[in-house]
Design a protein around this motif. Structure first.
Motif, PDB file in Angstrom:
ATOM      1  N   VAL A  97      16.212  10.277  71.847  1.00 43.36           N
ATOM      2  CA  VAL A  97      15.232  10.264  72.937  1.00 43.36           C
ATOM      3  C   VAL A  97      13.836  10.496  72.364  1.00 43.36           C
ATOM      4  O   VAL A  97      13.622  11.415  71.577  1.00 43.36           O
ATOM      5  CB  VAL A  97      15.565  11.356  73.978  1.00 43.36           C
ATOM      6  N   LEU A  98      12.905   9.634  72.784  1.00 41.14           N
ATOM      7  CA  LEU A  98      11.513   9.807  72.376  1.00 41.14           C
ATOM      8  C   LEU A  98      10.808  10.642  73.446  1.00 41.14           C
ATOM      9  O   LEU A  98      10.663  10.216  74.592  1.00 41.14           O
ATOM     10  CB  LEU A  98      10.839   8.437  72.221  1.00 41.14           C
ATOM     11  N   TYR A  99      10.403  11.864  73.062  1.00 41.31           N
ATOM     12  CA  TYR A  99       9.755  12.789  74.005  1.00 41.31           C
ATOM     13  C   TYR A  99       8.243  12.647  73.995  1.00 41.31           C
ATOM     14  O   TYR A  99       7.570  13.158  74.881  1.00 41.31           O
ATOM     15  CB  TYR A  99      10.146  14.230  73.680  1.00 41.31           C
ATOM     16  N   GLY A 100       7.718  11.986  72.997  1.00 43.31           N
ATOM     17  CA  GLY A 100       6.272  11.805  72.859  1.00 43.31           C
ATOM     18  C   GLY A 100       6.031  11.235  71.480  1.00 43.31           C
ATOM     19  O   GLY A 100       6.983  11.034  70.716  1.00 43.31           O
ATOM     20  N   PRO A 101       4.769  10.939  71.148  1.00 43.18           N
ATOM     21  CA  PRO A 101       4.503  10.372  69.825  1.00 43.18           C
ATOM     22  C   PRO A 101       5.100  11.218  68.695  1.00 43.18           C
ATOM     23  O   PRO A 101       4.906  12.435  68.660  1.00 43.18           O
ATOM     24  CB  PRO A 101       2.966  10.352  69.765  1.00 43.18           C
ATOM     25  N   GLU A 102       5.830  10.574  67.826  1.00 45.92           N
ATOM     26  CA  GLU A 102       6.480  11.185  66.659  1.00 45.92           C
ATOM     27  C   GLU A 102       7.377  12.364  67.024  1.00 45.92           C
ATOM     28  O   GLU A 102       7.537  13.296  66.249  1.00 45.92           O
ATOM     29  CB  GLU A 102       5.417  11.586  65.620  1.00 45.92           C
TER      30      GLU A 102
ATOM     31  N   GLY B  50       3.249   6.228  69.298  1.00 44.91           N
ATOM     32  CA  GLY B  50       2.398   6.401  70.474  1.00 44.91           C
ATOM     33  C   GLY B  50       1.424   5.254  70.680  1.00 44.91           C
ATOM     34  O   GLY B  50       0.400   5.399  71.342  1.00 44.91           O
ATOM     35  N   LYS B  51       1.748   4.077  70.117  1.00 49.22           N
ATOM     36  CA  LYS B  51       0.818   2.943  70.203  1.00 49.22           C
ATOM     37  C   LYS B  51       1.305   1.875  71.183  1.00 49.22           C
ATOM     38  O   LYS B  51       0.934   0.709  71.068  1.00 49.22           O
ATOM     39  CB  LYS B  51       0.643   2.312  68.810  1.00 49.22           C
ATOM     40  N   LEU B  52       2.183   2.261  72.091  1.00 46.55           N
ATOM     41  CA  LEU B  52       2.716   1.290  73.048  1.00 46.55           C
ATOM     42  C   LEU B  52       2.502   1.869  74.453  1.00 46.55           C
ATOM     43  O   LEU B  52       3.323   2.624  74.956  1.00 46.55           O
ATOM     44  CB  LEU B  52       4.201   1.060  72.765  1.00 46.55           C
ATOM     45  N   PRO B  53       1.379   1.496  75.091  1.00 52.10           N
ATOM     46  CA  PRO B  53       1.015   2.133  76.359  1.00 52.10           C
ATOM     47  C   PRO B  53       2.078   1.986  77.450  1.00 52.10           C
ATOM     48  O   PRO B  53       2.144   2.821  78.354  1.00 52.10           O
ATOM     49  CB  PRO B  53      -0.270   1.400  76.771  1.00 52.10           C
ATOM     50  N   ARG B  54       2.920   0.922  77.377  1.00 51.26           N
ATOM     51  CA  ARG B  54       3.878   0.709  78.466  1.00 51.26           C
ATOM     52  C   ARG B  54       4.993   1.750  78.475  1.00 51.26           C
ATOM     53  O   ARG B  54       5.711   1.882  79.457  1.00 51.26           O
ATOM     54  CB  ARG B  54       4.475  -0.706  78.368  1.00 51.26           C
ATOM     55  N   ILE B  55       5.150   2.505  77.377  1.00 52.16           N
ATOM     56  CA  ILE B  55       6.226   3.505  77.292  1.00 52.16           C
ATOM     57  C   ILE B  55       5.823   4.802  77.979  1.00 52.16           C
ATOM     58  O   ILE B  55       4.743   5.329  77.743  1.00 52.16           O
ATOM     59  CB  ILE B  55       6.529   3.816  75.803  1.00 52.16           C
ATOM     60  N   THR B  56       6.699   5.307  78.850  1.00 51.98           N
ATOM     61  CA  THR B  56       6.519   6.659  79.385  1.00 51.98           C
ATOM     62  C   THR B  56       7.604   7.542  78.795  1.00 51.98           C
ATOM     63  O   THR B  56       8.657   7.053  78.378  1.00 51.98           O
ATOM     64  CB  THR B  56       6.618   6.653  80.920  1.00 51.98           C
ATOM     65  N   PHE B  57       7.350   8.817  78.732  1.00 51.87           N
ATOM     66  CA  PHE B  57       8.264   9.762  78.091  1.00 51.87           C
ATOM     67  C   PHE B  57       8.917  10.670  79.128  1.00 51.87           C
ATOM     68  O   PHE B  57       8.300  10.935  80.151  1.00 51.87           O
ATOM     69  CB  PHE B  57       7.493  10.605  77.063  1.00 51.87           C
ATOM     70  N   PRO B  58      10.109  11.202  78.882  1.00 51.06           N
ATOM     71  CA  PRO B  58      10.977  10.861  77.755  1.00 51.06           C
ATOM     72  C   PRO B  58      11.621   9.499  77.951  1.00 51.06           C
ATOM     73  O   PRO B  58      11.807   9.051  79.084  1.00 51.06           O
ATOM     74  CB  PRO B  58      12.039  11.971  77.803  1.00 51.06           C
ATOM     75  N   ARG B  59      11.948   8.828  76.855  1.00 49.33           N
ATOM     76  CA  ARG B  59      12.542   7.503  76.934  1.00 49.33           C
ATOM     77  C   ARG B  59      13.581   7.312  75.831  1.00 49.33           C
ATOM     78  O   ARG B  59      13.335   7.642  74.668  1.00 49.33           O
ATOM     79  CB  ARG B  59      11.428   6.442  76.767  1.00 49.33           C
TER      80      ARG B  59
ATOM     81  N   GLY C 145      14.737  -0.385  77.228  1.00 49.18           N
ATOM     82  CA  GLY C 145      14.247   0.170  75.967  1.00 49.18           C
ATOM     83  C   GLY C 145      12.749   0.449  75.990  1.00 49.18           C
ATOM     84  O   GLY C 145      12.212   1.019  75.048  1.00 49.18           O
ATOM     85  N   PHE C 146      12.074   0.001  77.077  1.00 49.26           N
ATOM     86  CA  PHE C 146      10.646   0.299  77.238  1.00 49.26           C
ATOM     87  C   PHE C 146      10.426   0.978  78.597  1.00 49.26           C
ATOM     88  O   PHE C 146      10.280   2.183  78.656  1.00 49.26           O
ATOM     89  CB  PHE C 146       9.803  -0.969  77.098  1.00 49.26           C
ATOM     90  N   GLU C 147      10.450   0.173  79.686  1.00 51.21           N
ATOM     91  CA  GLU C 147      10.279   0.786  81.012  1.00 51.21           C
ATOM     92  C   GLU C 147      11.581   1.427  81.499  1.00 51.21           C
ATOM     93  O   GLU C 147      11.563   2.265  82.391  1.00 51.21           O
ATOM     94  CB  GLU C 147       9.829  -0.259  82.045  1.00 51.21           C
ATOM     95  N   ARG C 148      12.723   0.982  80.958  1.00 47.59           N
ATOM     96  CA  ARG C 148      14.024   1.571  81.316  1.00 47.59           C
ATOM     97  C   ARG C 148      14.676   2.113  80.053  1.00 47.59           C
ATOM     98  O   ARG C 148      14.372   1.650  78.960  1.00 47.59           O
ATOM     99  CB  ARG C 148      14.951   0.521  81.928  1.00 47.59           C
ATOM    100  N   ASP C 149      15.628   3.049  80.242  1.00 48.64           N
ATOM    101  CA  ASP C 149      16.278   3.626  79.064  1.00 48.64           C
ATOM    102  C   ASP C 149      17.066   2.569  78.296  1.00 48.64           C
ATOM    103  O   ASP C 149      17.717   1.705  78.890  1.00 48.64           O
ATOM    104  CB  ASP C 149      17.195   4.780  79.474  1.00 48.64           C
ATOM    105  N   GLY C 150      16.991   2.652  76.978  1.00 50.31           N
ATOM    106  CA  GLY C 150      17.562   1.636  76.118  1.00 50.31           C
ATOM    107  C   GLY C 150      18.832   2.052  75.404  1.00 50.31           C
ATOM    108  O   GLY C 150      19.573   2.928  75.877  1.00 50.31           O
ATOM    109  N   ALA C 151      19.062   1.442  74.272  1.00 50.73           N
ATOM    110  CA  ALA C 151      20.389   1.429  73.647  1.00 50.73           C
ATOM    111  C   ALA C 151      20.502   2.291  72.392  1.00 50.73           C
ATOM    112  O   ALA C 151      21.472   2.158  71.661  1.00 50.73           O
ATOM    113  CB  ALA C 151      20.762  -0.015  73.308  1.00 50.73           C
ATOM    114  N   TYR C 152      19.533   3.162  72.134  1.00 50.21           N
ATOM    115  CA  TYR C 152      19.717   4.100  71.021  1.00 50.21           C
ATOM    116  C   TYR C 152      20.540   5.282  71.507  1.00 50.21           C
ATOM    117  O   TYR C 152      20.085   6.429  71.520  1.00 50.21           O
ATOM    118  CB  TYR C 152      18.377   4.578  70.467  1.00 50.21           C
ATOM    119  N   GLY C 153      21.757   4.972  71.898  1.00 56.84           N
ATOM    120  CA  GLY C 153      22.667   5.979  72.405  1.00 56.84           C
ATOM    121  C   GLY C 153      24.062   5.395  72.424  1.00 56.84           C
ATOM    122  O   GLY C 153      24.281   4.266  71.959  1.00 56.84           O
ATOM    123  N   GLU C 154      24.993   6.139  72.991  1.00 62.75           N
ATOM    124  CA  GLU C 154      26.363   5.615  73.049  1.00 62.75           C
ATOM    125  C   GLU C 154      26.525   4.581  74.154  1.00 62.75           C
ATOM    126  O   GLU C 154      27.364   3.682  74.059  1.00 62.75           O
ATOM    127  CB  GLU C 154      27.330   6.775  73.293  1.00 62.75           C
TER     128      GLU C 154
END
Ligand code: ZN
Ligand code: ZN
Length: 345
Positions: free
Chosen positions: A9-14, A50-59, A114-123
């Motif tokens: 899960v990406l909680y914020g930049p880095e 943190g260079k992709l404005p369309r992403i909101t956190f956590p994602r 994977g951007f506006e909706r949760d993606g596939a870095y998971g099970e």
């Protein structure tokens, strides 16, 4: 039924952490895919930095993946649990004007898994049934998780670039999109010249069938390519580098022939990137953008499954999902001759 998924899960930049997330019950027209393989992408890296404005956190990131249908909604009749699939990730509204004209990639309210909706870095990941594509048994999960990249290159080369048999094509940038574009252009019968600044990527391009490769640092590069092409200029130039530089679009307009096509497939860090505007006018150049995919998954799956396109040589690393952050950092540093990193949950 709710499902618990171990995910990056990406909680914020880095700030990317492995944690347990709860996936709400799927809707009637959705399936839950158990992810077998994912593939790290340059836009994941942009999101991480943190260079992709369309992403909101956590994602939960991850838009290139393949897996197996684990659960299906009550209105899903065409699909069975256990089927191997890969997925298109753009979810279009189906009602706006571009959607109604069959250009769903230009949807006015597009959302992407994977951007506006949760993606596939998971099970597990939720996917609308319309986005599923069946994988033939001959296609590995690893190669299948690169099909999404291939569809983007397919749009850039076939639809926007109109590349056809006997065209001379220059592709600037030998990252995953550029290499997939090479594969599509070669399968289309074109003669393909590849440009990059990294020697090892030019080697991969050669191994994937490039007719010739050129190091962008060579000051005479444009002249040499034009000489090879017979001086009139190149039929189609695909810009697949983008990033934090301003040279490649200038290069593209120098290379392309009168009335030729330049496709901008790369994503640039700076929105104001110089182009040779008088050449675009006086030589009637066609400069076209290429965005996402246009329902070309079936074609791309078939091209790979039939052996017409081989993506194996792009896979340079295999990591566990827990090492996704390490992988993103390797991509940033362009270390260890990285091209495509496959991650397994
Ligand atoms: Zn991607
Ligand atoms: Zn729409």
């Amino acid at each position: 039924m709710e499902v618990t998924s171990r995910a990056a899960v990406l909680y914020g930049p880095e700030n990317l952490r492995m944690t347990s997330v709860t996936i709400p019950p799927i809707r009637p027209e959705e399936v839950l895919v158990q992810v077998k393989t994912g593939s790290l992408c340059g836009s994941d890296l942009h999101a991480y930095l943190g260079k992709l404005p369309r992403i909101t956190f956590p994602r939960v990131l991850g838009h290139e993946f393949a897996g197996v249908i684990h659960q299906k909604g009550e209105k899903v009749s065409r699909w069975q649990i256990g089927q191997r699939v890969c997925c298109s990730v753009d979810i279009a509204c189906e009602t706006c004007e571009p959607c109604r004209q069959g250009r769903r990639n230009l949807c006015e309210s597009l959302e992407t898994i994977g951007f506006e909706r949760d993606g596939a870095y998971g099970e597990f990941v939720k996917v609308p049934q319309r986005n599923l594509h069946l994988l033939p048994d001959t296609l590995s999960f690893e190669e299948a998780s690169i099909i999404q990249t291939l569809t983007i290159a397919y749009n850039a080369v076939r639809r926007r670039g109109e590349v056809m048999i006997h065209d001379q094509v220059v592709i600037i940038g030998c990252g995953p999109i550029g290499l997939c574009a090479l594969a599509v252009a070669k399968a289309s019968g074109a003669k393909v010249y590849m440009v990059d600044i990294l020697e090892y990527r030019l080697d991969v391009a050669m191994a994937m069938g490039a007719n010739q490769t050129f190091h962008a640092a060579n000051a005479d590069m444009v002249k040499i390519i034009l000489d090879i092409g017979g001086k009139r200029g190149i039929d189609k130039v695909i810009e697949a580098a983008g990033g934090d530089q301003q040279e490649t679009l200038l290069m593209a307009t120098q290379l392309v022939k009168r009335g030729g096509i330049v496709v901008v497939a790369g994503t640039f860090a700076d929105d104001v990137t110089p182009m040779r505007i008088n050449e675009i006018k006086s030589r009637e150049l066609n400069v076209r953008g290429a965005r996402g995919d246009v329902d070309d998954f079936p074609a791309c799956i078939d091209l790979v499954a039939s052996g017409c396109i081989n993506l194996d040589k792009m896979i340079t690393h295999r990591l566990r999902l827990e090492e996704a952050e390490k992988g993103l950092r390797m991509m940033m540093a362009k270390e260890e001759k990285v091209v495509k990193i496959i991650v397994t949950p």
